[in-house]
Design an enzyme around this catalytic site. Structure first.
Site, short mmCIF file in Angstrom:
data_model
loop_
_atom_site.label_atom_id
_atom_site.label_comp_id
_atom_site.label_asym_id
_atom_site.label_seq_id
_atom_site.Cartn_x
_atom_site.Cartn_y
_atom_site.Cartn_z
N LEU A 60 0.91 -1.32 0.07
CA LEU A 60 -0.04 -0.12 -0.09
C LEU A 60 0.89 1.16 0.02
O LEU A 60 2.11 1.19 0.70
CB LEU A 60 -1.09 0.07 1.06
CG LEU A 60 -1.71 -0.94 1.30
CD1 LEU A 60 -2.81 -0.90 2.85
CD2 LEU A 60 -2.87 -0.92 0.19
N ASP A 61 0.45 2.25 -0.76
CA ASP A 61 1.32 3.44 -0.49
C ASP A 61 1.24 4.00 0.95
O ASP A 61 0.51 3.63 1.61
CB ASP A 61 0.40 4.66 -1.45
CG ASP A 61 0.46 4.37 -3.06
OD1 ASP A 61 1.33 3.42 -3.37
OD2 ASP A 61 -0.47 5.01 -3.64
N LYS A 62 2.34 4.86 1.01
CA LYS A 62 2.45 5.06 2.50
C LYS A 62 1.15 5.99 3.09
O LYS A 62 0.99 5.58 4.23
CB LYS A 62 3.56 6.45 2.36
CG LYS A 62 4.01 7.00 3.68
CD LYS A 62 5.24 8.07 3.75
CE LYS A 62 5.34 8.85 4.94
NZ LYS A 62 6.46 9.62 5.03
#
Length: 323
Positions: A133-135
């Protein structure tokens, strides 16, 4: 440190070294690629080289510079755990795995700090990581604790039997439910971004309208991924001139003092257990910041009806005719 071996059987070079150095195949491949392995005084050996009995293999093990341990100052909720997998609820602001540019503790650092057994087939910085998942994105992830589980889960990602449903708050309602099937690659004008690129990797996302805000300016939507490209949901929404609240990288122009992060949440995750073959489904409620925005701008009774997992899955399934 130098090591010398003599082949005692006819075997591939990478397999021979993996057996004798007690390292992963990925690490062995990197040693060979970087020229640290010499066979009979000949450099540029290949991983698949078939060794002959009696051949000498010289290996120079590079000095390992140990990094100071990074401070892990975040908590992760474990949603489910057994001997093979771990399902976690990642908070926004946590990076999944390390990279040369990453100077802060990651999810992988947290997993290792907790002494959680992890698969090793993705390399040192990505132990256990099947998908990411993106940050700024919060929500569900499954982590592999064994290589067998990792392979099985990766196969489900490839054949689309692992399902991932997201919730997002956007700055302008969609005109209709829609499927975007457009390739994604590095944006040629901004290396921080991805974009719709003619020769990029195939990417498919379905978007489902859920509810508009009380003032009709915003909308809560759900997104279903069929591929896992970097920033996929964000890029496909940008192609529709829609933006996730807080996503200034992809065009959101609202008040960032009030919206501190990209309002995207991995809400539901379903797959087949890699060992028991049992169907599994997990759901985590919206994080506090997104819940607070919804309470202030939407009819929560309708939201609670619409984000029911069965409702979402049935709604996506009923739109199989989407292009």
């Amino acid at each position: 440190m130098d090591k010398e071996f003599i082949a005692n059987e006819s075997i591939r070079l990478d397999k021979f070294l993996a057996n004798n150095l007690n390292e992963t195949r990925n690490q062995i491949e990197q040693l060979i690629k970087k020229g640290f392995v010499v066979v009979e005084n000949k450099k540029n050996a290949k991983s698949g080289l078939k060794l002959q009995v009696g051949q000498k293999i010289f290996v120079t093990l590079p000095e390992i510079t140990k990094k100071a341990p990074l401070k892990v100052d975040f908590k992760i909720e474990i949603v489910y755990e057994d001997d093979y997998i771990l399902v976690i609820d990642k908070p926004s602001g946590v990076i999944v795995h390390g990279a040369p540019s990453v100077k802060e503790a990651t999810l992988v650092d947290w997993l290792k700090l907790k002494n959680i057994s992890l698969s090793t087939i993705s390399g040192e910085e990505r132990h256990g990581i099947v998908h990411r998942l993106d940050k700024g994105t919060s929500g569900l992830m499954v982590v592999a604790k064994t290589n067998e589980a990792h392979v099985a889960l990766s196969r489900q990602l490839e054949n689309k039997t692992m399902g991932r449903l997201y919730l997002a708050l956007i700055d302008l309602p969609l005109k209709d439910n829609i499927t975007i099937n457009r390739p994604i690659g590095r944006n040629p004008h901004n290396r921080l971004k991805q974009g719709i690129v003619e020769h990029g990797k195939s990417a498919k996302t379905k978007f489902l309208k859920l509810i508009q805000s009380n003032n009709n300016k915003f909308e809560l939507i759900s997104a279903k991924l069929f591929t896992g490209r970097t920033h996929q949901i964000r890029v496909h929404l940008e192609s529709l001139n829609r933006h996730i609240l807080g996503d200034s990288l992809y065009g959101f122009k609202g008040n960032l003092d009030k919206i501190a992060r990209v309002n995207l949440h991995a809400y539901n995750l379903y797959f087949t257990h890699p060992i028991s073959k049992k169907d599994m489904s997990f759901c985590v409620e919206l994080p506090n910041d997104m819940q607070e925005f919804c309470k202030n701008n939407f009819d929560m009774e309708i939201i609670n009806e619409k984000i029911n997992t069965k409702y979402l899955i049935d709604s996506f399934d009923s739109f199989n005719q989407w292009l």
